[in-house]
Design an enzyme around this catalytic site. Structure first.
Site, PDB file in Angstrom:
ATOM      1  CB  CYS A 116      -1.083   0.026   1.172  1.00 17.13           C
ATOM      2  SG  CYS A 116      -1.849  -1.482   1.131  1.00 17.13           S
ATOM      3  CG  HIS A 256      -3.474   3.231   2.103  1.00 14.38           C
ATOM      4  ND1 HIS A 256      -3.709   2.960   0.613  1.00 14.38           N
ATOM      5  CD2 HIS A 256      -3.328   2.015   2.828  1.00 14.38           C
ATOM      6  CE1 HIS A 256      -3.945   1.319   0.813  1.00 14.38           C
ATOM      7  NE2 HIS A 256      -3.906   0.953   1.897  1.00 14.38           N
ATOM      8  CG  ASN A 286      -6.528  -1.134   0.853  1.00 14.56           C
ATOM      9  OD1 ASN A 286      -5.873  -0.627  -0.381  1.00 14.56           O
ATOM     10  ND2 ASN A 286      -5.981  -1.707   1.826  1.00 14.56           N
TER      11      ASN A 286
HETATM   12  C1  LIG Z   1      -9.957  -6.001   8.999  1.00 13.28           C
HETATM   13  C2  LIG Z   1     -10.621  -5.120  10.005  1.00 13.28           C
HETATM   14  C3  LIG Z   1     -11.756  -3.981   9.134  1.00 13.28           C
HETATM   15  C4  LIG Z   1     -11.482  -5.667  10.983  1.00 13.28           C
HETATM   16  O1  LIG Z   1     -11.989  -4.689  11.806  1.00 13.28           O
HETATM   17  P1  LIG Z   1     -11.908  -5.115  13.504  1.00 13.28           P
HETATM   18  O2  LIG Z   1     -12.366  -3.843  13.919  1.00 13.28           O
HETATM   19  O3  LIG Z   1     -10.116  -5.117  13.650  1.00 13.28           O
HETATM   20  O4  LIG Z   1     -12.437  -6.640  13.552  1.00 13.28           O
HETATM   21  P2  LIG Z   1     -11.691  -7.675  14.261  1.00 13.28           P
HETATM   22  O5  LIG Z   1     -10.911  -8.420  13.338  1.00 13.28           O
HETATM   23  O6  LIG Z   1     -11.339  -7.365  15.743  1.00 13.28           O
HETATM   24  O7  LIG Z   1     -13.159  -8.556  14.446  1.00 13.28           O
HETATM   25  C5  LIG Z   1     -14.172  -8.192  15.207  1.00 13.28           C
HETATM   26  C6  LIG Z   1     -15.197  -9.190  14.982  1.00 13.28           C
HETATM   27  O8  LIG Z   1     -15.846  -8.863  13.666  1.00 13.28           O
HETATM   28  C7  LIG Z   1     -15.936 -10.237  12.889  1.00 13.28           C
HETATM   29  N1  LIG Z   1     -15.788  -9.822  11.580  1.00 13.28           N
HETATM   30  C8  LIG Z   1     -14.569 -10.043  10.709  1.00 13.28           C
HETATM   31  N2  LIG Z   1     -14.980  -9.369   9.740  1.00 13.28           N
HETATM   32  C9  LIG Z   1     -16.484  -9.464   9.500  1.00 13.28           C
HETATM   33  C10 LIG Z   1     -17.171  -9.171   8.516  1.00 13.28           C
HETATM   34  N3  LIG Z   1     -16.768  -8.750   7.116  1.00 13.28           N
HETATM   35  N4  LIG Z   1     -18.631  -8.965   8.770  1.00 13.28           N
HETATM   36  C11 LIG Z   1     -18.906  -9.206   9.982  1.00 13.28           C
HETATM   37  N5  LIG Z   1     -18.337  -9.588  11.015  1.00 13.28           N
HETATM   38  C12 LIG Z   1     -16.835  -9.789  10.599  1.00 13.28           C
HETATM   39  C13 LIG Z   1     -14.781 -10.766  13.617  1.00 13.28           C
HETATM   40  O9  LIG Z   1     -14.821 -12.352  13.263  1.00 13.28           O
HETATM   41  C14 LIG Z   1     -14.780 -10.585  14.948  1.00 13.28           C
HETATM   42  O10 LIG Z   1     -15.971 -11.395  15.770  1.00 13.28           O
HETATM   43  P3  LIG Z   1     -15.588 -12.075  17.098  1.00 13.28           P
HETATM   44  O11 LIG Z   1     -15.585 -10.777  17.973  1.00 13.28           O
HETATM   45  O12 LIG Z   1     -16.929 -12.595  17.443  1.00 13.28           O
HETATM   46  O13 LIG Z   1     -14.294 -12.780  16.852  1.00 13.28           O
HETATM   47  C15 LIG Z   1      -9.725  -4.138  10.488  1.00 13.28           C
HETATM   48  O14 LIG Z   1      -8.792  -4.789  11.425  1.00 13.28           O
HETATM   49  C16 LIG Z   1      -8.749  -3.356   9.489  1.00 13.28           C
HETATM   50  O15 LIG Z   1      -8.932  -2.567   8.733  1.00 13.28           O
HETATM   51  N6  LIG Z   1      -7.640  -3.792   9.609  1.00 13.28           N
HETATM   52  C17 LIG Z   1      -6.366  -2.810   8.899  1.00 13.28           C
HETATM   53  C18 LIG Z   1      -6.636  -3.133   7.403  1.00 13.28           C
HETATM   54  C19 LIG Z   1      -5.463  -2.306   6.804  1.00 13.28           C
HETATM   55  O16 LIG Z   1      -5.114  -1.311   7.085  1.00 13.28           O
HETATM   56  N7  LIG Z   1      -4.568  -3.226   5.806  1.00 13.28           N
HETATM   57  C20 LIG Z   1      -3.377  -3.028   5.561  1.00 13.28           C
HETATM   58  C21 LIG Z   1      -2.893  -1.823   4.700  1.00 13.28           C
HETATM   59  S1  LIG Z   1      -3.391  -2.477   3.268  1.00 13.28           S
END
Ligand SMILES: CC(C)(COP(=O)(O)OP(=O)(O)OC[C@H]1O[C@@H](n2cnc3c(N)ncnc32)[C@H](O)[C@@H]1OP(=O)(O)O)[C@@H](O)C(=O)NCCC(=O)NCCS
Length: 332
Positions: A116, A256, A286
């Protein structure tokens, strides 16, 4: 002698036609529109469909539009850098394929892998060739066909990514505009949290790697989130501090587009209001190396000569960085 800087003298984006909505994702994995929008800010993303359609299609479409709008003959291009993690093939470089597709027969080029942050790394590299006098016209592409490495049974990654990208033309200037300063960083110990397990030299493709779904992007979202939120904000603040810039001096933050919550945290740290933050994550998701040029393209008509712009990114590697640029032209 006046200092030679590299100025962006044109920008063009390209996104494929197919729109993958949150509603369609609801039919593919256990997710819902409300979760996706509140956790990421994404409403829809684009997907490049069709046989034999690689990242070069996105890059070439952007470059063709860029050459046309800047009135540039493809034969004048000295160099093409293509930042991508989804090259058409491991080799040859997608930059070479794009050069051939657009008729840039006098250029040399290569791909740059920094996930990214790839577009920022590419800008700094292209700018160095201009500043040294080695090149006069450099195209930097940031483009990814993320759908080629996304597992559409994995709800934690498939909701985030989309296909698209853009390209900028860099040319020398003696004016007080262009790329003023960049801070680029990387930390390979972040690899376990965001990578593609197989298909490289360490673990070439076998029936077993395919069956284990190891040719898809793997991400530990919450760990990446934690690093992204601090590092992107820190490096943006660092480039401002060392150039004595405050939030009031900044016309635009170009972050980004990985997650709206990471963008908000960076803007807060820089003391920049929401009205100065470029945002298109809701429409494209993204697009990895594509997000920054796509933002510049979307907002181009609002940019004025001399505007102070901070670009900031964080991505797989880990890689991150921030660039201060002064916009070089008024809306045409
Ligand atoms: C991926 C991302 C959106 C997930 O959001 P989050 O708030 O961290 O969510 P978590 O991974 O902690 O998961 C929270 C809950 O949502 C659930 N969940 C994950 N994806 C889901 C989806 N698409 N729909 C519904 N629920 C979802 C998980 O299973 C988890 O459930 P649990 O609490 O019962 O285990 C977030 O972590 C993110 O944006 N990460 C960085 C991405 C990034 O910057 N990438 C790199 C640069 S390219």
């Amino acid at each position: 002698m006046a200092k030679i800087r590299a100025a962006i003298t044109g920008v063009q984006g390209y996104v494929p036609d197919y729109v993958l909505t949150n509603q369609e994702l609801e039919t593919m994995v256990d997710t819902n529109d409300e979760w996706i929008q509140s956790r990421t800010g994404i409403v829809e993303r684009r997907i490049l469909k069709g046989e034999n359609q690689g990242t070069s299609v996105i890059g070439a479409e952007a470059v063709k539009g860029l050459l046309e709008k800047t009135g540039t003959d493809p034969l004048e291009i000295d160099m093409i850098i293509c930042a991508t993690v989804t090259p058409d093939m491991p080799f040859p470089a997608t930059a070479n394929i794009v050069a051939d597709m657009v008729g840039a027969k006098n250029s040399f080029g290569y791909d740059l892998s920094a996930a990214c942050s790839g577009f920022l790394y590419g800008l700094a590299t292209g700018a160095s060739f201009i500043e040294s006098g080695a090149a006069k016209k450099v195209i930097v592409i940031g483009a990814d066909k993320m759908s080629s490495i996304i597992d559409y049974t994995d709800r934690t990654t498939c909701i985030i990514f989309g296909d698209g990208g853009g390209a900028v033309l860099l040319e020398p200037t003696e004016e007080e505009v262009g790329i003023m300063d960049s801070i680029l960083k990387s930390d390979g110990s972040g690899a376990p949290y965001l990578h593609m397990k197989a298909g490289g030299s360490r673990k070439p493709a076998t029936p077993e790697t395919v069956a284990a779904r190891e040719h898809y992007a793997y991400q530990e979202g919450s760990t990446v989130f934690k690093f992204a939120v601090t590092n992107m904000a820190d490096v943006a603040a660092e480039v401002m501090d060392r150039n004595n810039l405050t939030g009031d001096d900044i016309a635009w933050l170009v972050p980004h587009q990985a997650n709206k919550r990471i963008i908000d945290a960076t803007a807060r740290r820089m003391d920049v209001g929401d009205d100065k933050v470029m945002l298109n994550i809701q429409r494209y998701g993204n697009t990895t190396a594509g997000t920054l040029p796509l933002c510049l393209w979307d907002y181009e008509s609002q940019l004025k000569k001399g505007d102070n712009i901070i670009l900031a990114a964080f991505g797989g590697g880990f890689t991150w960085g921030a660039t201060w640029l002064k916009w070089a032209y008024d809306p045409k």
